[in-house]
Structures are given as C-alpha cells and as structure tokens.
Write an enzyme that holds these catalytic residues in place. Structure first.
Site, PDB file in Angstrom:
ATOM      1  N   GLY A 161       0.701  -1.180   0.156  1.00 16.36           N
ATOM      2  CA  GLY A 161       0.564   0.296   0.080  1.00 16.36           C
ATOM      3  C   GLY A 161       1.131   1.229  -0.222  1.00 16.36           C
ATOM      4  O   GLY A 161       0.030   2.524   0.110  1.00 16.36           O
ATOM      5  N   ASP A 205       8.513  -7.581   5.177  1.00 17.29           N
ATOM      6  CA  ASP A 205       8.728  -8.041   3.811  1.00 17.29           C
ATOM      7  C   ASP A 205       7.720  -9.816   3.198  1.00 17.29           C
ATOM      8  O   ASP A 205       7.489 -10.785   4.348  1.00 17.29           O
ATOM      9  CB  ASP A 205      10.393  -9.011   4.128  1.00 17.29           C
ATOM     10  CG  ASP A 205      10.528  -9.377   2.934  1.00 17.29           C
ATOM     11  OD1 ASP A 205       9.570  -9.689   1.559  1.00 17.29           O
ATOM     12  OD2 ASP A 205      11.768 -10.497   2.647  1.00 17.29           O
ATOM     13  N   LEU A 206       6.809  -9.366   2.820  1.00 13.41           N
ATOM     14  CA  LEU A 206       5.796 -10.277   2.326  1.00 13.41           C
ATOM     15  C   LEU A 206       6.331 -12.003   1.973  1.00 13.41           C
ATOM     16  O   LEU A 206       5.534 -12.616   2.263  1.00 13.41           O
ATOM     17  CB  LEU A 206       4.935  -9.780   1.223  1.00 13.41           C
ATOM     18  CG  LEU A 206       4.035  -8.825   1.891  1.00 13.41           C
ATOM     19  CD1 LEU A 206       3.651  -7.485   0.283  1.00 13.41           C
ATOM     20  CD2 LEU A 206       3.190  -8.709   2.896  1.00 13.41           C
ATOM     21  N   ASN A 231      -2.307  -6.930  -2.821  1.00  9.23           N
ATOM     22  CA  ASN A 231      -2.125  -6.093  -4.177  1.00  9.23           C
ATOM     23  C   ASN A 231      -0.245  -6.846  -4.947  1.00  9.23           C
ATOM     24  O   ASN A 231      -0.236  -6.252  -5.588  1.00  9.23           O
ATOM     25  CB  ASN A 231      -2.126  -4.672  -3.980  1.00  9.23           C
ATOM     26  CG  ASN A 231      -1.321  -4.008  -4.732  1.00  9.23           C
ATOM     27  OD1 ASN A 231      -2.368  -4.019  -5.881  1.00  9.23           O
ATOM     28  ND2 ASN A 231      -0.342  -2.827  -4.381  1.00  9.23           N
ATOM     29  N   SER A 275      -3.621  -9.839 -13.277  1.00  4.52           N
ATOM     30  CA  SER A 275      -2.874  -8.491 -14.725  1.00  4.52           C
ATOM     31  C   SER A 275      -4.021  -9.106 -15.689  1.00  4.52           C
ATOM     32  O   SER A 275      -3.905 -10.341 -16.404  1.00  4.52           O
ATOM     33  CB  SER A 275      -1.798  -8.346 -14.490  1.00  4.52           C
ATOM     34  OG  SER A 275      -1.295  -7.827 -16.276  1.00  4.52           O
ATOM     35  N   TYR A 291       5.928 -14.478 -14.514  1.00  6.86           N
ATOM     36  CA  TYR A 291       4.970 -12.903 -14.165  1.00  6.86           C
ATOM     37  C   TYR A 291       3.768 -14.328 -14.376  1.00  6.86           C
ATOM     38  O   TYR A 291       2.437 -13.931 -13.404  1.00  6.86           O
ATOM     39  CB  TYR A 291       4.963 -12.060 -15.161  1.00  6.86           C
ATOM     40  CG  TYR A 291       4.145 -11.074 -14.568  1.00  6.86           C
ATOM     41  CD1 TYR A 291       4.288 -10.401 -12.832  1.00  6.86           C
ATOM     42  CD2 TYR A 291       3.235 -10.258 -15.369  1.00  6.86           C
ATOM     43  CE1 TYR A 291       3.434  -9.572 -12.751  1.00  6.86           C
ATOM     44  CE2 TYR A 291       2.445  -9.227 -15.281  1.00  6.86           C
ATOM     45  CZ  TYR A 291       2.093  -8.259 -13.846  1.00  6.86           C
ATOM     46  OH  TYR A 291       1.345  -8.205 -13.627  1.00  6.86           O
ATOM     47  N   LYS A 317       0.014 -14.221 -12.477  1.00  8.61           N
ATOM     48  CA  LYS A 317      -1.045 -13.786 -12.134  1.00  8.61           C
ATOM     49  C   LYS A 317      -2.430 -14.858 -13.018  1.00  8.61           C
ATOM     50  O   LYS A 317      -3.666 -14.381 -12.309  1.00  8.61           O
ATOM     51  CB  LYS A 317      -0.925 -12.526 -13.439  1.00  8.61           C
ATOM     52  CG  LYS A 317       0.046 -11.470 -12.713  1.00  8.61           C
ATOM     53  CD  LYS A 317      -0.155 -11.186 -10.599  1.00  8.61           C
ATOM     54  CE  LYS A 317       0.750 -10.240 -11.003  1.00  8.61           C
ATOM     55  NZ  LYS A 317      -0.131  -9.502  -9.618  1.00  8.61           N
ATOM     56  N   ILE A 366      -0.941   0.394 -16.249  1.00  4.79           N
ATOM     57  CA  ILE A 366      -1.033   1.631 -15.232  1.00  4.79           C
ATOM     58  C   ILE A 366       0.378   2.357 -14.688  1.00  4.79           C
ATOM     59  O   ILE A 366       1.204   1.454 -14.584  1.00  4.79           O
ATOM     60  CB  ILE A 366      -1.485   0.931 -14.059  1.00  4.79           C
ATOM     61  CG1 ILE A 366      -2.635   0.236 -14.283  1.00  4.79           C
ATOM     62  CG2 ILE A 366      -1.963   2.582 -13.156  1.00  4.79           C
ATOM     63  CD1 ILE A 366      -3.811   0.564 -15.073  1.00  4.79           C
TER      64      ILE A 366
HETATM   65  N1  LIG Z   1       1.728  -1.281 -13.047  1.00  2.00           N
HETATM   66  C1  LIG Z   1       1.147  -1.761 -13.727  1.00  2.00           C
HETATM   67  O1  LIG Z   1       0.949  -1.528 -14.886  1.00  2.00           O
HETATM   68  C2  LIG Z   1       0.541  -2.807 -13.170  1.00  2.00           C
HETATM   69  C3  LIG Z   1      -0.539  -4.017 -14.633  1.00  2.00           C
HETATM   70  C4  LIG Z   1      -1.156  -5.108 -14.307  1.00  2.00           C
HETATM   71  C5  LIG Z   1      -1.055  -5.609 -12.625  1.00  2.00           C
HETATM   72  N2  LIG Z   1       0.091  -4.999 -11.977  1.00  2.00           N
HETATM   73  C6  LIG Z   1      -0.079  -5.027 -10.541  1.00  2.00           C
HETATM   74  O2  LIG Z   1      -0.587  -4.367  -9.268  1.00  2.00           O
HETATM   75  C7  LIG Z   1       0.282  -4.625  -8.142  1.00  2.00           C
HETATM   76  C8  LIG Z   1       1.179  -3.617  -7.890  1.00  2.00           C
HETATM   77  O3  LIG Z   1       1.941  -3.115  -9.150  1.00  2.00           O
HETATM   78  P1  LIG Z   1       2.914  -1.302  -8.955  1.00  2.00           P
HETATM   79  O4  LIG Z   1       2.906  -1.374  -9.639  1.00  2.00           O
HETATM   80  O5  LIG Z   1       1.660  -0.807  -7.861  1.00  2.00           O
HETATM   81  O6  LIG Z   1       3.809  -2.153  -8.328  1.00  2.00           O
HETATM   82  P2  LIG Z   1       4.616  -0.823  -7.228  1.00  2.00           P
HETATM   83  O7  LIG Z   1       6.039  -1.450  -7.513  1.00  2.00           O
HETATM   84  O8  LIG Z   1       4.133   0.155  -7.942  1.00  2.00           O
HETATM   85  O9  LIG Z   1       4.109  -0.946  -5.709  1.00  2.00           O
HETATM   86  C9  LIG Z   1       4.673  -1.969  -5.123  1.00  2.00           C
HETATM   87  C10 LIG Z   1       4.690  -1.880  -3.614  1.00  2.00           C
HETATM   88  O10 LIG Z   1       4.729  -3.423  -3.093  1.00  2.00           O
HETATM   89  C11 LIG Z   1       5.973  -3.231  -2.029  1.00  2.00           C
HETATM   90  N3  LIG Z   1       6.495  -4.613  -2.460  1.00  2.00           N
HETATM   91  C12 LIG Z   1       6.710  -4.849  -3.055  1.00  2.00           C
HETATM   92  N4  LIG Z   1       7.821  -6.260  -3.223  1.00  2.00           N
HETATM   93  C13 LIG Z   1       7.512  -6.424  -1.739  1.00  2.00           C
HETATM   94  C14 LIG Z   1       7.901  -7.217  -0.666  1.00  2.00           C
HETATM   95  N5  LIG Z   1       8.995  -8.196  -0.351  1.00  2.00           N
HETATM   96  N6  LIG Z   1       7.838  -6.879   0.987  1.00  2.00           N
HETATM   97  C15 LIG Z   1       6.955  -5.619   1.231  1.00  2.00           C
HETATM   98  N7  LIG Z   1       6.295  -4.585   0.250  1.00  2.00           N
HETATM   99  C16 LIG Z   1       6.629  -5.229  -1.209  1.00  2.00           C
HETATM  100  C17 LIG Z   1       6.500  -2.069  -2.458  1.00  2.00           C
HETATM  101  O11 LIG Z   1       7.160  -1.287  -2.133  1.00  2.00           O
HETATM  102  C18 LIG Z   1       5.040  -0.732  -3.424  1.00  2.00           C
HETATM  103  O12 LIG Z   1       5.211   0.258  -2.467  1.00  2.00           O
HETATM  104  C19 LIG Z   1       1.014  -5.721  -8.257  1.00  2.00           C
HETATM  105  O13 LIG Z   1       0.960  -7.110  -8.177  1.00  2.00           O
HETATM  106  C20 LIG Z   1       1.095  -5.686 -10.087  1.00  2.00           C
HETATM  107  O14 LIG Z   1       1.883  -6.592 -10.708  1.00  2.00           O
HETATM  108  C21 LIG Z   1       0.412  -3.739 -11.881  1.00  2.00           C
END
Ligand SMILES: NC(=O)c1ccc[n+]([C@@H]2O[C@H](COP(=O)([O-])OP(=O)(O)OC[C@H]3O[C@@H](n4cnc5c(N)ncnc54)[C@H](O)[C@@H]3O)[C@@H](O)[C@H]2O)c1
Length: 283
Positions: free
Chosen positions: A46, A95-96, A122, A174, A187, A191, A220
C-alpha cells in the site's frame, strides 16, 4: 480579404481540441460508498503505485486502513497525509516474502486492530526474462511474492472475517493473463494462479457472505513502471494501437473498481475477474 479567410483557422476545432484535452485529463470523481465508512481495509503493497492510490482512496471513505509494505517511510508519509480524512492509516513494515514475518505481523494486527472487513492483496513484481532464462530460485521467489503472500493473508484473516459475518477479498491480477507478452512467462503464471485462487476461494467462502474477486489492470503508468519499463514507443503502441480506448491508464482509472468491489454495491458479484485495461486484452 480572401487570403485571410483561407489562412485563419476556424476557432471551433481548436476549442474542441482543448475540451478533449480537459476531458482526458479530468480527475475521476469516485462515488462515496456509505457502507465502507466503518470498515477496516488491509492493503498489501500500500505504499507505492496502485497500492498507494488504493490507500489514499479507501482512507477517504473509511475509518481504518492498514498497509503492509517494506517501504515503511513512504507508508508513514501517506498515513500522515491521510489524517485529513479522519481515517487511521496503520503502517506495518514487513517483507511479504518472509512467511513467518508475515504471519506474526498478521497475528499482531488481529490482536491490535478491528477485524479486517476488506482484504486487498496487491503487492507484486513483474520481471522480464528472455524465454525461460531464469533460475528456479528466481521463479520460486516470484511465486512467493505474487502468489504465496496472497494465500497466507487469506488463510490468517479468513477465520475472523467468517466470524464477523462477511467481507470482501480483492486480489490484483493482470491483463497479461490474456495479453501474454513472451518475456513475462513467470509473471503471467503467477497472475493466472491468482485468478484460479479467486475462483475456488469464492466457491468455498460464499456461504459465509465473503466475496472474492480479482482486478486485472492494464498497463498502469505508476512511478516504477515509468522508471523501469515504459519507453515512449511502447507507450504509444499500447495506447494507440492495442487499447480500444486511446487513453493513458493511471491509478485514477483503476481505484473505482476496487472501491466498487469492496462495497455492498457489488454484493452479488463474486468469483469474477474485472479487466481494467481500456480494451487492450480483448484486442
Ligand atoms: N502497474 C502496472 O502496470 C500493473 C499492471 C497489471 C498488474 N499490476 C499489479 O499490480 C500490483 C501493484 O503493482 P505496482 O505497479 O503498483 O507496483 P509498485 O512497485 O509501484 O508498488 C508495489 C508495492 O509493493 C511493495 N512491495 C513489493 N515487494 C514487497 C515485499 N517483498 N514486501 C513488502 N512490500 C513489497 C513495494 O514496496 C511497493 O510499495 C502488482 O501485483 C502488479 O503485478 C500492475
């Protein structure tokens, strides 16, 4: 006189263009869902990107949001900024991919906070590899983040949600499951796994009034995407050649779907995956 008429453009097309630009950039006004007001929402990842937009949007609608993220400092900044909504944003640094750390953090949350009514799984990562040129370790690590933490949070939080008489679980998948870029094999496997989990879990918990759905975003333009993957050519191709609607997708276009799936407005919707990608996956 004649030459002036020929060279002076009519102001109308320019006006139309300006209106279109304003319309395209207009911030989307999401509806307020009164039933979310007293809910506790938990969001993984988040602190940035889509998760950050979710934290801010839910904070504007509800009384308590909890975020689990390894980017603790950014989470604290967001929590401070959300004070204006009279919403408590709790930030847990974890760390998730570390299952025991995640499990004990969830145990702590269960002890300290109200029951989680809406769980949003997410956090995820999208590394690219040519063909299958990745190690088994990298494959497993990706599943640990993109799939296993989704399972662990559900396993730990579901019993209390059942006792509370219902809830909503939303998982970020996704549109790559359909688009299937060849450098995103691992990936894409994670998904697609999410969609399978959503369908079976929805079947299992529907009788407890718990709904389980997935959102499958298109490309996005989050900060990390812009820094890591987006090139002007790829962005142009996506928007103008692959999407049905030629708009740049930001978190603005996405959060409304999560709000809707969290609220009672969607109470007959479960087991679904909603693709939010301006028609890309269907093209
Ligand atoms: N951005 C896109 O185009 C897009 C498209 C389709 C799906 N998604 C999916 O949406 C979700 C969010 O993507 P986003 O682009 O916002 O990513 P992002 O990298 O901008 O944000 C991800 C967040 O998750 C946290 N995170 C990552 N690994 C972690 C871990 N091991 N422990 C704790 N926190 C962790 C990060 O610190 C960050 O705050 C993901 O599941 C991604 O696959 C994104």
């Amino acid at each position: 006189m004649l030459s002036i008429e020929l060279t002076t453009p009519s102001p109308l097309p320019l006006f139309k263009k300006v209106c279109l630009i304003i319309l395209k950039n207009k911030k989307i006004m999401n509806p307020i869902y009164p039933d979310l007001k007293n809910k506790h929402i938990l969001i993984t990842g988040g602190s940035n990107g889509i998760g950050e937009a979710l934290t801010r949007s839910f904070a504007a609608q509800t009384k308590e949001v909890t975020i689990l993220d390894q980017d603790y400092n950014k989470g604290l900044v967001i929590a401070k900024e959300c004070e204006k909504y009279n919403c408590k944003v709790n930030v847990y640094c974890v760390d998730l991919t570390d299952t025991s750390a995640l499990t004990s953090t969830l145990a702590q949350i269960k002890k300290e906070r109200p029951v989680v009514n809406v769980l949003i799984n997410n956090a995820g990562y999208d590394p690219r590899y040519p063909l299958l040129e990745m190690s088994e370790q990298a494959w497993n690590d990706l599943f640990q983040l993109n799939v296993t933490h989704y399972f662990i949070t559900c396993r730990e939080l579901l019993p209390d949600m059942i006792d509370a008489g219902g809830g909503s679980i939303i998982m970020t998948s996704s549109h790559q499951v359909w688009v299937a870029n060849p450098d995103l094999i691992a990936y894409n496997a994670t998904k697609a796994a999410i969609i399978g989990m959503v369908r079976s879990l929805a079947e299992a918990v529907g009788k407890h009034y718990i709904r389980v759905n997935a959102v499958a975003p298109g490309w996005i333009m989050t900060e990390r995407q812009l820094n890591q993957w987006v090139t002007p050519e790829a962005k142009y191709k996506t928007i103008h050649e692959q999407q049905s609607i030629p708009i740049e997708l930001t978190t603005n276009e996405l959060v409304g779907t999560y709000l809707f799936l969290a609220s009672d407005s969607s109470r007959a919707i479960t087991r679904q995956t909603i693709v939010v990608d301006a028609g890309h996956a269907q093209s």
